[in-house]
Design a protein around this motif. Structure first.
Motif, PDB file in Angstrom:
ATOM      1  N   GLU A   1      35.514  94.693  10.400  1.00  0.00           N
ATOM      2  CA  GLU A   1      36.270  95.935  10.210  1.00  0.00           C
ATOM      3  C   GLU A   1      36.494  96.691  11.524  1.00  0.00           C
ATOM      4  O   GLU A   1      37.572  97.219  11.772  1.00  0.00           O
ATOM      5  CB  GLU A   1      35.567  96.816   9.180  1.00  0.00           C
ATOM      6  N   LYS A   2      35.444  96.711  12.401  1.00  0.00           N
ATOM      7  CA  LYS A   2      35.610  97.402  13.686  1.00  0.00           C
ATOM      8  C   LYS A   2      36.650  96.679  14.534  1.00  0.00           C
ATOM      9  O   LYS A   2      37.468  97.303  15.210  1.00  0.00           O
ATOM     10  CB  LYS A   2      34.277  97.441  14.450  1.00  0.00           C
TER      11      LYS A   2
ATOM     12  N   TYR B   1      40.064  97.645  13.306  1.00  0.00           N
ATOM     13  CA  TYR B   1      40.482  98.983  13.747  1.00  0.00           C
ATOM     14  C   TYR B   1      40.876  98.973  15.224  1.00  0.00           C
ATOM     15  O   TYR B   1      41.902  99.543  15.617  1.00  0.00           O
ATOM     16  CB  TYR B   1      39.379 100.023  13.505  1.00  0.00           C
TER      17      TYR B   1
ATOM     18  N   ALA C   1      40.783 100.521   3.343  1.00  0.00           N
ATOM     19  CA  ALA C   1      40.152 101.737   3.886  1.00  0.00           C
ATOM     20  C   ALA C   1      40.331 101.809   5.406  1.00  0.00           C
ATOM     21  O   ALA C   1      40.576 102.888   5.956  1.00  0.00           O
ATOM     22  CB  ALA C   1      38.663 101.757   3.526  1.00  0.00           C
ATOM     23  N   VAL C   2      40.223 100.675   6.086  1.00  0.00           N
ATOM     24  CA  VAL C   2      40.422 100.669   7.551  1.00  0.00           C
ATOM     25  C   VAL C   2      41.857 101.088   7.866  1.00  0.00           C
ATOM     26  O   VAL C   2      42.105 101.882   8.785  1.00  0.00           O
ATOM     27  CB  VAL C   2      40.115  99.271   8.140  1.00  0.00           C
TER      28      VAL C   2
ATOM     29  N   ALA D   1      43.857 102.935   6.038  1.00  0.00           N
ATOM     30  CA  ALA D   1      44.032 104.363   5.730  1.00  0.00           C
ATOM     31  C   ALA D   1      43.434 105.222   6.843  1.00  0.00           C
ATOM     32  O   ALA D   1      44.030 106.229   7.266  1.00  0.00           O
ATOM     33  CB  ALA D   1      43.371 104.681   4.393  1.00  0.00           C
ATOM     34  N   SER D   2      42.266 104.822   7.345  1.00  0.00           N
ATOM     35  CA  SER D   2      41.626 105.569   8.419  1.00  0.00           C
ATOM     36  C   SER D   2      42.449 105.497   9.701  1.00  0.00           C
ATOM     37  O   SER D   2      42.648 106.509  10.392  1.00  0.00           O
ATOM     38  CB  SER D   2      40.220 104.986   8.643  1.00  0.00           C
ATOM     39  N   ALA D   3      42.964 104.301  10.018  1.00  0.00           N
ATOM     40  CA  ALA D   3      43.781 104.132  11.230  1.00  0.00           C
ATOM     41  C   ALA D   3      45.067 104.937  11.125  1.00  0.00           C
ATOM     42  O   ALA D   3      45.505 105.562  12.101  1.00  0.00           O
ATOM     43  CB  ALA D   3      44.090 102.645  11.429  1.00  0.00           C
ATOM     44  N   LYS D   4      45.648 104.953   9.963  1.00  0.00           N
ATOM     45  CA  LYS D   4      46.881 105.720   9.748  1.00  0.00           C
ATOM     46  C   LYS D   4      46.649 107.193  10.062  1.00  0.00           C
ATOM     47  O   LYS D   4      47.447 107.846  10.747  1.00  0.00           O
ATOM     48  CB  LYS D   4      47.336 105.548   8.295  1.00  0.00           C
ATOM     49  N   GLN D   5      45.517 107.704   9.590  1.00  0.00           N
ATOM     50  CA  GLN D   5      45.200 109.116   9.796  1.00  0.00           C
ATOM     51  C   GLN D   5      44.888 109.412  11.266  1.00  0.00           C
ATOM     52  O   GLN D   5      45.389 110.377  11.833  1.00  0.00           O
ATOM     53  CB  GLN D   5      44.009 109.470   8.926  1.00  0.00           C
ATOM     54  N   LYS D   6      44.081 108.532  11.892  1.00  0.00           N
ATOM     55  CA  LYS D   6      43.663 108.800  13.266  1.00  0.00           C
ATOM     56  C   LYS D   6      44.774 108.557  14.277  1.00  0.00           C
ATOM     57  O   LYS D   6      44.863 109.253  15.293  1.00  0.00           O
ATOM     58  CB  LYS D   6      42.470 107.913  13.623  1.00  0.00           C
TER      59      LYS D   6
END
Ligand code: SF4
Length: 213
Positions: free
Chosen positions: A103-104, A107, A139-140, A142-147
């Motif tokens: 996952e890391k 990202y 989830a990764v 979604a997190s990348a999209k936000q960050k």
């Protein structure tokens, strides 16, 4: 979640091939890919040939290098602008990532592409290995999209779920879930023509465009 979506896509009451014929069931619509013989025709391959023609986006294959290698370049497209779609991106998962989790790495790959290529969006294709090890690719993304502030679209299409045809439909589901309805297209002018092709729109355009002598 993915299994529910696959079951839904394989149930097509309006399709005559999906009906029983006499005593025999026609199983062609729900045929599963066989492990070891899905190369070049798995669900991931079907999803990538559907979406890769979106030319100004990056297409990141999350899996071992062979998944990207098997499918890269199998689908052309026409573009009057960006040709980013022709660059093959992969997280190139190794044994270490299978043990420790990828996952890391996913990202970091998304971040690298966003910073170095400035794509309109990034499509992330989930292949067999991260699906089997249980990574939360959605989830990764979604997190990348936000960050990172750009659309990062998970395409949940591990090869083992089914055929290339099923992958085509999973790609459509990704567009329905994450793209369609999220924004208004720019106004392009009074007379806009959409060319919608069945498979080889680039090849068909050779017959439409003026010939150069
Ligand atoms: S997604 Fe699975 S079946 Fe498809 S190429 Fe990769 S490992 Fe093979």
């Amino acid at each position: 979640m993915l299994q529910a979506k696959v079951n839904q896509l394989l149930t097509e009451p309006a399709c005559k091939h999906n009906h029983h014929h006499g005593d025999k069931k026609n199983r062609s619509c729900s045929q599963q890919a066989k492990p070891g013989s899905a190369q070049g025709g798995c669900a991931f391959d079907g999803a990538s040939i559907t979406l890769v023609p979106i030319t100004d986006c990056a297409h990141l294959v999350h899996g071992p290098i062979a998944c990207a290698g098997n499918s890269w370049g199998s689908r052309g497209s026409l573009s009057s602008g960006s040709n980013l779609f022709q660059t093959g991106f992969t997280t190139d998962l190794s044994e270490q990532d299978i043990i420790m989790g990828g996952e890391k790495r996913l990202y970091q790959s998304i971040k690298y592409i966003a910073q170095n290529y400035q794509p309109a969006a990034i499509f992330v294709y989930c292949t067999c290995v991260p699906a089997l090890t249980g990574e939360d690719v959605e989830a990764v993304c979604a997190s990348a999209k936000q960050k990172l502030g750009l659309p990062v679209i998970p395409v949940m299409s591990p090869g083992f779920v089914g055929s290339k045809n099923l992958g085509n439909r999973l790609a459509g589901e990704a567009l329905l879930d994450h793209v369609i309805g999220t924004g208004e297209p720019p106004t392009l002018g009074k007379f806009v023509i959409n060319l919608i092709g069945e498979y080889n729109i680039a090849g068909e355009m050779w017959y439409v465009l003026p010939q150069k002598c």
